[in-house]
Design a protein around this motif. Sequence first.
Motif, mmCIF file in Angstrom:
data_model
loop_
_atom_site.group_PDB
_atom_site.id
_atom_site.type_symbol
_atom_site.label_atom_id
_atom_site.label_comp_id
_atom_site.label_asym_id
_atom_site.label_seq_id
_atom_site.Cartn_x
_atom_site.Cartn_y
_atom_site.Cartn_z
ATOM 1 N N ILE A 177 0.834 -1.208 0.000
ATOM 2 C CA ILE A 177 0.000 0.000 0.000
ATOM 3 C C ILE A 177 0.863 1.250 0.000
ATOM 4 C CG2 ILE A 177 -1.704 1.317 1.349
ATOM 5 C CD1 ILE A 177 -3.028 -1.327 2.091
ATOM 6 N N GLU A 180 2.525 1.678 -3.510
ATOM 7 C CA GLU A 180 1.585 2.035 -4.596
ATOM 8 C C GLU A 180 1.053 3.454 -4.408
ATOM 9 O OE1 GLU A 180 -1.336 -1.105 -4.555
ATOM 10 O OE2 GLU A 180 -0.102 -2.383 -5.842
ATOM 11 N N PRO A 309 -3.074 -12.574 1.139
ATOM 12 C CA PRO A 309 -4.327 -11.809 1.079
ATOM 13 C C PRO A 309 -4.452 -11.015 -0.218
ATOM 14 C CG PRO A 309 -2.815 -10.881 2.711
ATOM 15 C CD PRO A 309 -2.111 -12.024 2.082
ATOM 16 N N VAL A 340 1.584 -8.298 -8.144
ATOM 17 C CA VAL A 340 2.132 -7.078 -8.758
ATOM 18 C C VAL A 340 2.021 -5.921 -7.779
ATOM 19 C CG1 VAL A 340 1.866 -5.413 -10.654
ATOM 20 C CG2 VAL A 340 1.400 -7.842 -11.057
HETATM 21 N N1 LIG Z 1 -1.142 -4.879 -5.581
HETATM 22 C C1 LIG Z 1 -1.642 -5.702 -4.675
HETATM 23 O O1 LIG Z 1 -1.867 -6.876 -4.927
HETATM 24 C C2 LIG Z 1 -1.955 -5.187 -3.292
HETATM 25 C C3 LIG Z 1 -1.996 -3.819 -3.044
HETATM 26 C C4 LIG Z 1 -2.298 -3.384 -1.761
HETATM 27 C C5 LIG Z 1 -2.551 -4.304 -0.752
HETATM 28 N N2 LIG Z 1 -2.506 -5.619 -1.042
HETATM 29 C C6 LIG Z 1 -2.746 -6.633 0.026
HETATM 30 O O2 LIG Z 1 -3.102 -5.979 1.222
HETATM 31 C C7 LIG Z 1 -2.193 -6.344 2.262
HETATM 32 C C8 LIG Z 1 -1.999 -5.165 3.172
HETATM 33 O O3 LIG Z 1 -1.165 -4.175 2.577
HETATM 34 P P1 LIG Z 1 -0.110 -3.391 3.477
HETATM 35 O O4 LIG Z 1 0.750 -2.585 2.570
HETATM 36 O O5 LIG Z 1 -0.806 -2.746 4.620
HETATM 37 O O6 LIG Z 1 0.664 -4.579 4.152
HETATM 38 P P2 LIG Z 1 2.047 -5.300 3.809
HETATM 39 O O7 LIG Z 1 2.048 -6.535 4.625
HETATM 40 O O8 LIG Z 1 2.303 -5.396 2.357
HETATM 41 O O9 LIG Z 1 3.110 -4.265 4.377
HETATM 42 C C9 LIG Z 1 3.103 -3.819 5.704
HETATM 43 C C10 LIG Z 1 4.466 -3.242 5.935
HETATM 44 O O10 LIG Z 1 4.459 -2.532 7.160
HETATM 45 C C11 LIG Z 1 5.623 -2.853 7.868
HETATM 46 N N3 LIG Z 1 5.387 -2.649 9.290
HETATM 47 C C12 LIG Z 1 4.783 -3.490 10.147
HETATM 48 N N4 LIG Z 1 4.764 -2.948 11.368
HETATM 49 C C13 LIG Z 1 5.380 -1.727 11.277
HETATM 50 C C14 LIG Z 1 5.688 -0.703 12.194
HETATM 51 N N5 LIG Z 1 5.365 -0.823 13.472
HETATM 52 N N6 LIG Z 1 6.308 0.414 11.737
HETATM 53 C C15 LIG Z 1 6.633 0.548 10.436
HETATM 54 N N7 LIG Z 1 6.389 -0.414 9.523
HETATM 55 C C16 LIG Z 1 5.767 -1.531 9.939
HETATM 56 C C17 LIG Z 1 5.908 -4.307 7.506
HETATM 57 O O11 LIG Z 1 7.260 -4.636 7.724
HETATM 58 C C18 LIG Z 1 5.553 -4.306 6.027
HETATM 59 O O12 LIG Z 1 6.614 -3.916 5.207
HETATM 60 C C19 LIG Z 1 -0.938 -6.797 1.544
HETATM 61 O O13 LIG Z 1 -0.220 -7.738 2.286
HETATM 62 C C20 LIG Z 1 -1.464 -7.379 0.267
HETATM 63 O O14 LIG Z 1 -1.738 -8.756 0.420
HETATM 64 C C21 LIG Z 1 -2.206 -6.080 -2.274
#
Ligand SMILES: NC(=O)c1ccc[n+]([C@@H]2O[C@H](COP(=O)([O-])OP(=O)(O)OC[C@H]3O[C@@H](n4cnc5c(N)ncnc54)[C@H](O)[C@@H]3O)[C@@H](O)[C@H]2O)c1
Length: 446
Positions: A177, A180, A309, A340
């Motif tokens: 997130i 992107e 997810p 992606v």
């Molecule tokens: N293009 C896609 O397919 C797409 C796009 C957006 C979201 N998603 C899905 O939604 C889910 C959620 O997205 P997201 O970006 O929230 O999660 P994510 O799991 O991709 O990333 C979360 C990030 O936050 C970091 N983090 C965790 N705790 C933290 C803290 N205390 N301080 C700073 N950083 C910390 C983690 O190390 C990780 O890098 C994704 O895992 C994905 O499966 C997919």
Amino acid sequence: MAKFTYDVVIIGSGASGTTVAFEAQAAGLKVAIVEERSWGGTCVLRGCDPKKVLVGAAEARNLSTRLRGKGIKQAATISWTDLMAFKETFVEDVPESRLESFQNAGIETFFGPASFQDVNTLQVGDDLLTAKKIVIATGATPSTLQVEGQEYIQTSDDFLSLEKLPDSVVFIGGGYISFEFASIVQATGREVHVIHHNSTPLKKFDPDFVAALVSSMKEEGVHFHFDTDITKIEKNGEKLHLQGKNGFSLNTDLIIGATGRKPNIDHLSLEKASIDYTKKGIVVNEKLQTPNNPHIYACGDVADTKGSPLTPVVSLEAALVAKNILGGDEKVDYPAIPSVVFTSPKLASIGISIEEAKAAPEKYQIKQHDTTNWYTYKRTNESIALAKIIEDRKTGQIKGAHFLSEEADYMINYIALLIKANLTLADLQSVIFAYPSPASDLTAFN
Ligand SMILES: NC(=O)c1ccc[n+]([C@@H]2O[C@H](COP(=O)([O-])OP(=O)(O)OC[C@H]3O[C@@H](n4cnc5c(N)ncnc54)[C@H](O)[C@@H]3O)[C@@H](O)[C@H]2O)c1
Ligand SMILES: Cc1cc2nc3c(=O)[nH]c(=O)nc-3n(C[C@H](O)[C@H](O)[C@H](O)COP(=O)(O)OP(=O)(O)OC[C@H]3O[C@@H](n4cnc5c(N)ncnc54)[C@H](O)[C@@H]3O)c2cc1C
């Protein structure tokens, strides 16, 4: 209290719940679905679909920027207000049309938080729903960073409905997130920062390509702050002030937390049905049943499964749950899943990781290509286009691939087909692809 009886009750109307509901109803079962927020769930209302509309504007702006002076006089500029209005056209009708489609199909609908009363009974408001099978498909919501001033942190839901994009935006987290959305904000010309607590963002992707993506985004103006733990957020006049370890200090207008998502289980009273859960979600077996109560299933983002997810993955899980409800006895089996990150350039991966391939050199061969100077990428003046393809040494079959380019989403889907069909790059020599196109480059990867 009104009482209702069903063959199946599904909790959650996102991609996974909707799939189970329609499959079960089509097979002749008496089905009800419950939703507590808006009909349709994350992907169509607060996730993939609205996000990709914003990505489209960023792509148009970025392509016109790259071709400036090469036939294009002026780079496109993004009007946030118009873009959000366009995005809204994809979102606004979804809840009503999803509700109508359930009702037209004969699926009964209940609105409100569902909670277990016992292993066969759910309460929704004043209604009691008894069912032979129950499917928990309640998804996930943004997790909250535990930090002083956390009330100033907004979520991806808020970002996707921002009426006005301020001059400076901070994303906390180094995942899908943050990357992107930072890419989108950068395309609007605003100041954008990504703050990550360690030095390995996007850790499911090839580290070399992640490093190349970070460099490329930095060159375009995105500010990255790695190994930075935020300790406090406070209001500083009109601005928000972030404070971190080692003297980190930054003023901004908007802070979006994107530090992962937590399963939606708080309202379910899971203890009343002896349903176990971890912090990743509801515990299920390979048939996606809860082990203590095999007639209760969980799938999608709320379930603690091996599947990521992602929408296509939750749909696969839901289709399996539907089959098992209808008498099947199948175990979940995930194919190679393409994923992606819709940044500029896009980052994509499928199958075996580079680390796995390097750890078994007798088994895998990695073919690495810098395609930046290939016609496909020069034509649109891309500054970076990289590919790594992993083959089985014995058979030549493709086992994984990683791409970083504006066309990475297309390339990864071609590879998904090749993996599924057990094809080799050599097999492609006899396939005619329309030329010139990214697909016609595939034959040159051999
Ligand atoms: N293009 C896609 O397919 C797409 C796009 C957006 C979201 N998603 C899905 O939604 C889910 C959620 O997205 P997201 O970006 O929230 O999660 P994510 O799991 O991709 O990333 C979360 C990030 O936050 C970091 N983090 C965790 N705790 C933290 C803290 N205390 N301080 C700073 N950083 C910390 C983690 O190390 C990780 O890098 C994704 O895992 C994905 O499966 C997919
Ligand atoms: C910003 C963002 C971008 C994303 N981009 C992509 C992408 O590009 N590609 C991709 O593949 N994936 C993407 N994803 C992930 C994808 O959206 C999710 O994996 C998918 O939508 C999950 O579907 P689901 O059915 O499991 O849950 P959801 O769609 O979240 O549905 C669960 C539903 O259950 C309801 N609910 C919860 N608790 C209760 C209760 N007690 N009673 C009644 N109802 C309840 C919720 O209100 C919700 O409507 C993105 C996610 C986000 C947040």
